[in-house]
Design a protein around this motif. Structure first.
Motif, PDB file in Angstrom:
ATOM      1  N   LEU A 274     -51.663 101.935  34.536  1.00  0.00           N
ATOM      2  CA  LEU A 274     -51.143 103.041  35.346  1.00  0.00           C
ATOM      3  C   LEU A 274     -52.180 103.956  35.984  1.00  0.00           C
ATOM      4  CD1 LEU A 274     -48.819 104.456  32.640  1.00  0.00           C
ATOM      5  CD2 LEU A 274     -48.211 103.073  34.557  1.00  0.00           C
ATOM      6  N   SER A 275     -51.463 104.371  37.334  1.00  0.00           N
ATOM      7  CA  SER A 275     -52.492 105.368  37.843  1.00  0.00           C
ATOM      8  C   SER A 275     -51.365 106.335  38.619  1.00  0.00           C
ATOM      9  CB  SER A 275     -53.169 104.588  39.230  1.00  0.00           C
ATOM     10  OG  SER A 275     -53.928 105.423  39.717  1.00  0.00           O
ATOM     11  N   CYS A 276     -50.808 105.901  39.805  1.00  0.00           N
ATOM     12  CA  CYS A 276     -49.816 107.235  40.306  1.00  0.00           C
ATOM     13  C   CYS A 276     -48.781 107.418  39.341  1.00  0.00           C
ATOM     14  CB  CYS A 276     -49.299 106.649  41.833  1.00  0.00           C
ATOM     15  SG  CYS A 276     -48.252 105.378  41.635  1.00  0.00           S
ATOM     16  N   GLU A 277     -48.300 106.288  38.827  1.00  0.00           N
ATOM     17  CA  GLU A 277     -46.869 106.496  37.961  1.00  0.00           C
ATOM     18  C   GLU A 277     -45.793 106.916  38.787  1.00  0.00           C
ATOM     19  OE1 GLU A 277     -47.560 107.887  33.757  1.00  0.00           O
ATOM     20  OE2 GLU A 277     -49.589 108.507  34.698  1.00  0.00           O
ATOM     21  N   GLY A 279     -44.685 104.679  41.496  1.00  0.00           N
ATOM     22  CA  GLY A 279     -44.391 103.579  42.267  1.00  0.00           C
ATOM     23  C   GLY A 279     -45.012 103.549  43.648  1.00  0.00           C
ATOM     24  N   VAL A 280     -46.174 103.955  43.797  1.00  0.00           N
ATOM     25  CA  VAL A 280     -46.740 104.135  45.058  1.00  0.00           C
ATOM     26  C   VAL A 280     -47.931 103.438  45.351  1.00  0.00           C
ATOM     27  CG1 VAL A 280     -45.404 106.077  46.149  1.00  0.00           C
ATOM     28  CG2 VAL A 280     -47.666 106.475  44.994  1.00  0.00           C
ATOM     29  N   CYS A 281     -48.806 103.052  44.186  1.00  0.00           N
ATOM     30  CA  CYS A 281     -50.190 102.646  44.254  1.00  0.00           C
ATOM     31  C   CYS A 281     -50.217 101.354  43.985  1.00  0.00           C
ATOM     32  CB  CYS A 281     -50.849 103.536  43.419  1.00  0.00           C
ATOM     33  SG  CYS A 281     -50.962 103.007  41.692  1.00  0.00           S
ATOM     34  N   GLY A 282     -49.348 100.731  43.203  1.00  0.00           N
ATOM     35  CA  GLY A 282     -49.410  99.219  43.009  1.00  0.00           C
ATOM     36  C   GLY A 282     -50.184  98.878  41.767  1.00  0.00           C
ATOM     37  N   SER A 283     -50.796 100.049  41.260  1.00  0.00           N
ATOM     38  CA  SER A 283     -51.829  99.715  40.189  1.00  0.00           C
ATOM     39  C   SER A 283     -51.322  98.909  38.863  1.00  0.00           C
ATOM     40  CB  SER A 283     -52.443 100.871  39.678  1.00  0.00           C
ATOM     41  OG  SER A 283     -53.133 101.499  40.339  1.00  0.00           O
ATOM     42  N   CYS A 284     -49.801  98.973  38.742  1.00  0.00           N
ATOM     43  CA  CYS A 284     -49.124  98.693  37.578  1.00  0.00           C
ATOM     44  C   CYS A 284     -48.425  97.233  37.925  1.00  0.00           C
ATOM     45  CB  CYS A 284     -48.107  99.530  36.814  1.00  0.00           C
ATOM     46  SG  CYS A 284     -46.937 100.015  37.908  1.00  0.00           S
ATOM     47  N   CYS A 314     -44.186 101.474  35.854  1.00  0.00           N
ATOM     48  CA  CYS A 314     -44.206 102.873  36.045  1.00  0.00           C
ATOM     49  C   CYS A 314     -42.918 103.549  36.310  1.00  0.00           C
ATOM     50  CB  CYS A 314     -45.412 103.396  36.732  1.00  0.00           C
ATOM     51  SG  CYS A 314     -45.031 103.064  38.695  1.00  0.00           S
TER      52      CYS A 314
HETATM   53 FE1  FES Z   1     -48.741 103.092  40.711  1.00  0.00          FE
HETATM   54 FE2  FES Z   1     -47.114 101.986  39.196  1.00  0.00          FE
HETATM   55  S1  FES Z   1     -48.946 103.271  38.762  1.00  0.00           S
HETATM   56  S2  FES Z   1     -47.249 101.977  41.193  1.00  0.00           S
END
Ligand code: FES
Length: 327
Positions: A274-277, A279-284, A314
């Protein structure tokens, strides 16, 4: 990009230790931070539009766009707005980050890249959305790509980096639009979408992005020539309960209304990046093996969402009773 939320997260991938070598007011409620590597060596290169994860406090990570010239390797510069609705992120930066302080950040990542086909660009910033567009302006200037920079702010005192822009080589490209100024200087979407060959880049609050996006749609603007960066998104977790099978982990969890897939999985011991949590960064982003996700993220394109091959645990949920993920 500047996001604020309450959930805990960790710096993904390789962390970087940096020192705040300069903290200064950039405008009303906006602080500018200049970061350098603690060993005074070059920092990893970044592309215009990139952001870094910043560990604001232990377990509290926020994402901020890099706003300096991407050709620079000796520093990263951030501009951070004190968000009155902040629940920990920007308030902590404003209240606790000081000159000389060591902080941990992640390597730059770019979900808002510039086109590279020589076509002209129109940069449209709403408030603190200026930050990734500043790095883009530097890059476009270096490439000799023609561009204009529309910068919309509530009032002149909130126009961060205004002096820097005016003094830069791309100062003539700037058009400042003040909400409290005369009507003739307000942002004209006809001007933004005048050149059908241009790529338009927009970053700002949701309402601002929505205004520009609607303007593009109503003018028949090609979707591939409008690029937006969302920096604050509230994602509801209302919806029906469903099951998620984490196939690789051999775990199945129930996801009730109000709980994210990521939280349900992590509570069952399945790690989620997880990063932004929001739905904007794509990490998850996670591969979907079976079932139909209900996409609530801003990261994937409409085509990617239709393919249903990946989902963002997320914030996204499930249309099917069971969702099987490759995690
Ligand atoms: Fe950034 Fe899911 S944590 S899109």
């Amino acid at each position: 990009m500047s996001t604020d939320n309450t959930a805990t997260a960790a710096i993904p991938l390789r962390p970087l230790m940096v020192r705040i070598v300069r903290r200064e007011a950039a405008a009303t409620e906006i602080v500018r931070l200049e970061l350098r590597h603690i060993d005074n060596i070059d920092l990893p290169a970044f592309e215009a539009g990139a952001h870094v994860d910043v560990e604001v406090a232990p377990g509290l990570v926020r994402q901020y766009s890099l706003c300096n010239d991407p050709a620079e390797r000796h520093r990263y510069c951030l501009g951070i707005l004190r968000d009155p609705a902040s629940r920990g992120g920007s308030q902590t930066v404003h209240d606790r980050f000081e000159d000389g302080q060591l902080i941990t950040i992640g390597w730059p990542r770019n979900h808002f890249p510039l086109h590279n086909d020589g076509a002209p660009a129109v940069l449209v910033a709403g408030g603190i959305g200026i930050t990734p567009l500043l790095a883009m302006a530097h890059a476009l200037q270096a490439r000799s790509t023609p561009f204009s920079l529309h910068y919309c702010v509530r009032s002149r005192d909130r126009a961060a980096f205004f002096g820097d822009i005016v003094a830069s080589a791309f100062g003539p490209a700037l058009q400042l639009h003040l909400d409290d100024g005369p009507s003739e200087q307000r942002l004209s979407l006809d001007a933004v979408f005048a050149d059908r060959h241009a790529h338009v880049y927009c970053c700002g609050p949701e309402g601002f992005i929505g205004h520009v996006t609607v303007g593009a749609t109503s003018r028949g603007w090609p979707a591939g020539q409008l690029h937006v960066e969302h920096f604050k998104v509230d994602v509801s977790q209302d919806g029906n309960a469903f099951l998620v099978e984490a196939r690789r982990s051999g775990v199945t969890v129930s996801v009730p209304s109000g709980v994210t897939v990521a939280k349900a999985l992590m509570d069952a011991g399945v790690p989620v990046a997880l990063s932004c949590e929001q739905g904007v960064c794509g990490s998850c982003l996670t591969p979907v093996l079976d079932g139909i996700p209900e996409h609530r993220d801003q990261y994937q394109t409409d085509e990617e969402k239709l393919a249903n091959s990946h989902m963002t645990p997320c914030c996204s949920r499930s249309c099917s009773q069971v969702l099987v993920l490759d995690i």
